[in-house]
Design a protein around this motif. Structure first.
Motif, PDB file in Angstrom:
ATOM      1  N   ILE A  57       0.844  -1.201   0.000  1.00 29.06           N
ATOM      2  CA  ILE A  57       0.000   0.000   0.000  1.00 29.06           C
ATOM      3  C   ILE A  57       0.883   1.256   0.000  1.00 29.06           C
ATOM      4  O   ILE A  57       0.599   2.231  -0.713  1.00 29.06           O
ATOM      5  CB  ILE A  57      -0.967  -0.015   1.211  1.00 29.06           C
ATOM      6  CG1 ILE A  57      -1.996  -1.122   1.033  1.00 29.06           C
ATOM      7  CG2 ILE A  57      -1.676   1.323   1.361  1.00 29.06           C
ATOM      8  CD1 ILE A  57      -2.732  -1.513   2.299  1.00 29.06           C
ATOM      9  N   TYR A  76      -1.627  -2.103  -5.510  1.00 30.68           N
ATOM     10  CA  TYR A  76      -2.837  -2.379  -4.718  1.00 30.68           C
ATOM     11  C   TYR A  76      -3.285  -3.838  -4.903  1.00 30.68           C
ATOM     12  O   TYR A  76      -3.738  -4.476  -3.953  1.00 30.68           O
ATOM     13  CB  TYR A  76      -3.976  -1.435  -5.107  1.00 30.68           C
ATOM     14  CG  TYR A  76      -3.809  -0.020  -4.586  1.00 30.68           C
ATOM     15  CD1 TYR A  76      -3.500   0.208  -3.239  1.00 30.68           C
ATOM     16  CD2 TYR A  76      -3.956   1.088  -5.420  1.00 30.68           C
ATOM     17  CE1 TYR A  76      -3.348   1.498  -2.746  1.00 30.68           C
ATOM     18  CE2 TYR A  76      -3.807   2.386  -4.932  1.00 30.68           C
ATOM     19  CZ  TYR A  76      -3.493   2.581  -3.602  1.00 30.68           C
ATOM     20  OH  TYR A  76      -3.333   3.869  -3.111  1.00 30.68           O
ATOM     21  N   ALA A  79      -1.058  -5.922  -2.801  1.00 25.00           N
ATOM     22  CA  ALA A  79      -1.496  -5.812  -1.398  1.00 25.00           C
ATOM     23  C   ALA A  79      -2.698  -6.723  -1.157  1.00 25.00           C
ATOM     24  O   ALA A  79      -2.741  -7.472  -0.174  1.00 25.00           O
ATOM     25  CB  ALA A  79      -1.856  -4.366  -1.068  1.00 25.00           C
ATOM     26  N   ALA A  80      -3.648  -6.671  -2.078  1.00 22.99           N
ATOM     27  CA  ALA A  80      -4.862  -7.490  -1.944  1.00 22.99           C
ATOM     28  C   ALA A  80      -4.523  -8.976  -1.925  1.00 22.99           C
ATOM     29  O   ALA A  80      -5.088  -9.746  -1.136  1.00 22.99           O
ATOM     30  CB  ALA A  80      -5.830  -7.188  -3.085  1.00 22.99           C
ATOM     31  N   TYR A  83      -3.370  -9.823   1.470  1.00 18.74           N
ATOM     32  CA  TYR A  83      -4.456  -9.805   2.458  1.00 18.74           C
ATOM     33  C   TYR A  83      -5.441 -10.965   2.283  1.00 18.74           C
ATOM     34  O   TYR A  83      -6.139 -11.330   3.233  1.00 18.74           O
ATOM     35  CB  TYR A  83      -5.209  -8.475   2.418  1.00 18.74           C
ATOM     36  CG  TYR A  83      -4.463  -7.354   3.108  1.00 18.74           C
ATOM     37  CD1 TYR A  83      -4.103  -7.465   4.449  1.00 18.74           C
ATOM     38  CD2 TYR A  83      -4.125  -6.180   2.427  1.00 18.74           C
ATOM     39  CE1 TYR A  83      -3.420  -6.439   5.096  1.00 18.74           C
ATOM     40  CE2 TYR A  83      -3.444  -5.147   3.067  1.00 18.74           C
ATOM     41  CZ  TYR A  83      -3.095  -5.288   4.396  1.00 18.74           C
ATOM     42  OH  TYR A  83      -2.413  -4.281   5.037  1.00 18.74           O
ATOM     43  N   GLN A  90     -10.172  -6.893   3.739  1.00 18.97           N
ATOM     44  CA  GLN A  90      -9.073  -6.023   3.304  1.00 18.97           C
ATOM     45  C   GLN A  90      -8.735  -6.268   1.835  1.00 18.97           C
ATOM     46  O   GLN A  90      -8.491  -5.327   1.074  1.00 18.97           O
ATOM     47  CB  GLN A  90      -7.822  -6.291   4.164  1.00 18.97           C
ATOM     48  CG  GLN A  90      -7.901  -5.714   5.554  1.00 18.97           C
ATOM     49  CD  GLN A  90      -7.396  -4.267   5.594  1.00 18.97           C
ATOM     50  OE1 GLN A  90      -7.864  -3.408   4.858  1.00 18.97           O
ATOM     51  NE2 GLN A  90      -6.446  -4.016   6.467  1.00 18.97           N
ATOM     52  N   TRP A  94      -8.824  -3.313  -1.213  1.00 16.84           N
ATOM     53  CA  TRP A  94      -7.693  -2.868  -2.034  1.00 16.84           C
ATOM     54  C   TRP A  94      -7.847  -3.263  -3.500  1.00 16.84           C
ATOM     55  O   TRP A  94      -7.390  -2.541  -4.387  1.00 16.84           O
ATOM     56  CB  TRP A  94      -6.373  -3.353  -1.429  1.00 16.84           C
ATOM     57  CG  TRP A  94      -6.158  -2.713  -0.092  1.00 16.84           C
ATOM     58  CD1 TRP A  94      -6.203  -3.302   1.137  1.00 16.84           C
ATOM     59  CD2 TRP A  94      -5.945  -1.306   0.162  1.00 16.84           C
ATOM     60  NE1 TRP A  94      -6.022  -2.381   2.136  1.00 16.84           N
ATOM     61  CE2 TRP A  94      -5.854  -1.145   1.568  1.00 16.84           C
ATOM     62  CE3 TRP A  94      -5.815  -0.181  -0.651  1.00 16.84           C
ATOM     63  CZ2 TRP A  94      -5.652   0.097   2.168  1.00 16.84           C
ATOM     64  CZ3 TRP A  94      -5.609   1.058  -0.046  1.00 16.84           C
ATOM     65  CH2 TRP A  94      -5.534   1.191   1.340  1.00 16.84           C
ATOM     66  N   LYS A  97      -9.936  -0.546  -4.873  1.00 20.95           N
ATOM     67  CA  LYS A  97      -9.096   0.641  -5.124  1.00 20.95           C
ATOM     68  C   LYS A  97      -8.357   0.484  -6.457  1.00 20.95           C
ATOM     69  O   LYS A  97      -8.259   1.434  -7.249  1.00 20.95           O
ATOM     70  CB  LYS A  97      -8.094   0.780  -3.971  1.00 20.95           C
ATOM     71  CG  LYS A  97      -7.219   2.014  -4.030  1.00 20.95           C
ATOM     72  CD  LYS A  97      -7.910   3.214  -3.457  1.00 20.95           C
ATOM     73  CE  LYS A  97      -6.948   4.391  -3.331  1.00 20.95           C
ATOM     74  NZ  LYS A  97      -7.655   5.628  -2.966  1.00 20.95           N
TER      75      LYS A  97
END
Length: 289
Positions: A57, A76, A79-80, A83, A90, A94, A97
Motif C-alpha cells: 500500500i 494495490y 497488497a490485496a 491480504y 481487506q 484494495w 481501489k
C-alpha cells in the motif's frame, strides 16, 4: 528465510528515510518505491502477509506521487493478494481501489478482471447481493472490450445468485438473452440447450404453469432444435407434473433425467423448492378435504 523479516524492516526504514529526506520529489519517490518493493518481497518470503500488504500500500502511494497510476494499481493488487491470506475484507477493499485506478487510466479489461475477482471473494463469503454487483460490473466491462466469453461467465454468476435469492425474472432474462445471442455463434451454439434448461427451471420456481408453458413455446421458436432435446422433454414433463400437482410424478421425472444427466447442486436446490411448493399445495388440499 529466518532473516527475511529483518531485511524487510530494514528496506522499509530506508524507504521512509528517502521520502522524508531532501531531494527532487519525483526521484525520491521512485527510489522509495524500489525499496518498498524489496521490503514487500522479503515479507512475502517470510509469509508475513499483513506486513507485506501494508508495504505494498505504501508502494502504491509512491507510484501515485510519481503519477504512475498503472504501477500504483498493480501495487494495490499485490497488497490485496497478500491480504487474501488473512482478511478477505481487506483484500476486497484494495482490489476495489485497484479497479477504480484501472478505470481512471482506461484499462477496462484489467478493471473487469479484478471486479470478477471481488465478486468471487464475495461468493466465498456467501454475500450473494454484493457478488451480483461486482459480477454485473465485470460483465459490462468485459462486453465493452468485446470479451464475450468472459462477460458470459460473469452473467451466469449473476443469474445463478439471482435465482438463489429468488430473483427469478432477473435470472431468466440473462439465460434467455445469452441463449439468443449464442445461436449466432458456432462455438457457443452447443450451450444453448443448457441455458434454456436453466431458464426453464427458474420459470418453474415462479410457480406459474401458464408462464412456464408459454416460455417453452418461445424456446421452441427461438431454437427449433430445442424441442428434440432431453432438456426440453424434461422441462415439459416437469411442467405437466406441476400442472397436475403430482409430487410423485415430479420426483420420478427428476430421478430419470438425473440418472442420464446428473443435476448439479444449483439445479437440485431450485427443483427442491418447486417440489416443496407442490407438497405444500397437496397438504392444503388434504386439509380442505
Amino acid at each position: 528465510m529466518a532473516d527475511q523479516f529483518a531485511k524487510g524492516i530494514e528496506f522499509e526504514k530506508k524507504a521512509e528515510k528517502k521520502i522524508n529526506g531532501w531531494g527532487l520529489s519525483s526521484s525520491k519517490y521512485e527510489d522509495a518505491a524500489d525499496l518498498y518493493q524489496r521490503a514487500g518481497n522479503c515479507f512475502k518470503l517470510d509469509k508475513s502477509w499483513d506486513k507485506a500488504g501494508s508495504v505494498y500500500i505504501k508502494l502504491a502511494g509512491c507510484h501515485v506521487k510519481s503519477d504512475s497510476k498503472h504501477e500504483a494499481a498493480s501495487a494495490y493488487v499485490d497488497a490485496a493478494n497478500c491480504y487474501k491470506k488473512t482478511s478477505r475484507k481487506q483484500a476486497i477493499a484494495w482490489l476495489d481501489k485497484a479497479v477504480s485506478m484501472f478505470l481512471d487510466i482506461g484499462r477496462f479489461h484489467m478493471a473487469a478482471r479484478y471486479c470478477k475477482e471481488i465478486g468471487e471473494l464475495f461468493e466465498v463469503e456467501q454475500n450473494f447481493e454484493q457478488a451480483i454487483v461486482y459480477f454485473e460490473r465485470s460483465a459490462e466491462l468485459f462486453e465493452s472490450e468485446e470479451a464475450t466469453s468472459l462477460a458470459n461467465q460473469c452473467k451466469f454468476k449473476v443469474a445463478q445468485f439471482s435465482a438463489q435469492l429468488a430473483q427469478y425474472p432477473k435470472a431468466i432474462k440473462i439465460y434467455e438473452e445469452v441463449a439468443r445471442l449464442s445461436l449466432n455463434v458456432n462455438l457457443l451454439k452447443y450451450g444453448v440447450k443448457g441455458h434454456l434448461l436453466n431458464a426453464g427451471i427458474c420459470q418453474l420456481c415462479k410457480g406459474d404453469v401458464v408462464a412456464t408453458t408459454n416460455a417453452l413455446e418461445r424456446y421452441q421458436d427461438l431454437d427449433p432444435n430445442f424441442s428434440r432435446t432431453r432438456e426440453y422433454k424434461f422441462l415439459a414433463d416437469l411442467a405437466s407434473a406441476v400442472d397436475e400437482e403430482d409430487v410423485a410424478k415430479f420426483t420420478e421425472v427428476i430421478k430419470e433425467f438425473d440418472s442420464m444427466t446428473p443435476l448439479d447442486a444449483w439445479k437440485t436446490t431450485l427443483l427442491l423448492r418447486v417440489k416443496e411448493s407442490l407438497k405444500a399445495k397437496e397438504l392444503e388440499e388434504d386439509d380442505l378435504t
